[in-house]
Design an enzyme around this catalytic site. Structure first.
Site, mmCIF file in Angstrom:
data_model
loop_
_atom_site.group_PDB
_atom_site.id
_atom_site.type_symbol
_atom_site.label_atom_id
_atom_site.label_comp_id
_atom_site.label_asym_id
_atom_site.label_seq_id
_atom_site.Cartn_x
_atom_site.Cartn_y
_atom_site.Cartn_z
ATOM 1 N NE ARG A 70 8.189 1.133 -0.019
ATOM 2 C CZ ARG A 70 6.971 1.181 -0.512
ATOM 3 N NH1 ARG A 70 5.935 1.011 0.283
ATOM 4 N NH2 ARG A 70 6.765 1.403 -1.787
ATOM 5 C CG ASN A 71 8.170 -4.229 5.216
ATOM 6 O OD1 ASN A 71 7.506 -3.800 6.141
ATOM 7 N ND2 ASN A 71 7.733 -4.201 3.964
ATOM 8 C CE LYS A 108 5.535 -8.653 0.743
ATOM 9 N NZ LYS A 108 6.315 -7.412 0.489
#
Length: 332
Positions: free
Chosen positions: A256-257, A192
């Protein structure tokens, strides 16, 4: 009441240590250096990752693996996937042979594509394998440390091990479920992050909600396809470690992603973004491992391939998106 050890002073590692200590459990966090351990003990908080959040009285920090982990019934390993194997090698001699070992790292090993439970199995004696678990779910540490309600899944092929970890971590604000499909739970948590990178790019490019919904939905299909080919139960990906974590990570400004993807859309290089972040965007490393696994199993993962081309081959975002949209139409 069991004693809990934590490997890793990351934001998530510290969060898990604190929330378990808040329910009265003795928790010891292993820090990599004497200086870091002394700094954390002196401040009684992790000023780098969780400033202003005080350690409970029952939480301690040590630079000695033996002191921190040798009497722990349950050990949570919460380090970046790129250093997971090295950390296990450093502490394995201090672990009890009957300890429950819980990976809370959401990633795949870059070179091999192995899940963290597989890295555990590589590095630990066969007699310890029955204690291996994985913890994953929609777990944004900033919300959890602030006392906001959340849930997660702890998975293991050994149901008793999962139940033991569940009972130690569960609280009235952090609800823990169990699952015997450790493969599905780990793939959901790891993959994910790649989709969240793409969702961040989508938001950063102002492509709109239709495009983002497409990324999330087709991303879930991609995650499920690869996980099932690796032996996972596809239903696992509709649960907290799949759909739940995907929604949180693709939508939250705390992700963060997602942040990394938005920065890519603004024109910053991957190196610039990584250098500016205290925490690791696991999706960047996981892309390479995911592609390794997908090619070995003969599974198509076009969103991951597109993100790989943007990050590692410097393909312009517009061109990568065009290549995705120009793929041959097919049934859903």
């Amino acid at each position: 009441m069991p004693k809990v050890g934590v490997v890793g002073t990351t934001s998530w590692g510290t969060t898990l240590g604190i929330i378990v200590a808040r329910i009265g459990t003795d928790v010891s966090i292993w820090a990599r250096t004497e200086l870091e351990a002394a700094t954390l003990e002196s401040a009684r908080q992790n000023e780098r990752f969780l400033p202003g959040v005080n350690f409970p009285q029952s939480l301690s920090v040590s630079a000695s693996p033996t002191e921190a982990l040798s009497d722990a019934d349950i050990v949570l390993v919460v380090v970046p996937s790129r250093t997971f194997r090295a950390n296990i090698r450093q502490v394995c001699g201090a672990l009890r042979s009957d300890a429950i070992l819980v990976s809370a790292t959401k990633g795949l090993e870059t070179r091999t594509g192995k899940r963290m439970s597989e890295v555990f199995a590589d590095e630990l004696p066969a007699g310890m394998h029955s204690g291996i678990c994985a913890l994953s779910g929609p777990n944004l540490s900033r919300e959890i440390i602030a006392g906001k309600p959340a849930s997660t899944v702890v998975a293991s092929a050994n149901f008793d091990a999962a139940r033991t970890a569940q009972s130690a971590i569960n609280s009235n604000l952090f609800r823990v479920y169990t699952n015997e499909d450790i493969t599905g739970v780990e793939f959901g948590g790891a993959l994910k992050n790649i989709i969240a990178l793409a969702a961040g790019v989508c938001d950063g490019m102002n492509y709109g909600d239709n495009a983002k919904a497409t990324v999330i939905t087709r991303g879930l299909a991609e995650v499920g396809r690869l996980a099932e080919s690796a032996g996972a139960n596809p239903l696992t990906l509709s649960g907290l470690a799949g759909m739940g974590d995907l929604i949180a990570t693709c939508s939250s400004t705390l992700s963060r992603n997602h942040y990394f993807g938005m920065r890519l859309a603004s024109g910053d290089s991957p190196e610039e973004i990584s250098a500016s972040m205290d925490n690791v965007a696991e999706g960047v490393d996981t892309i390479q491992g995911a592609i390794t696994v997908a090619r070995r199993l003969g599974v198509e993962i076009p969103i991951a391939e597109a993100m790989y081309s943007i990050i590692f081959e410097r393909v312009p975002i517009e061109r990568a998106v065009s290549q995705l949209l120009e793929r041959a139409p097919r049934p859903e």
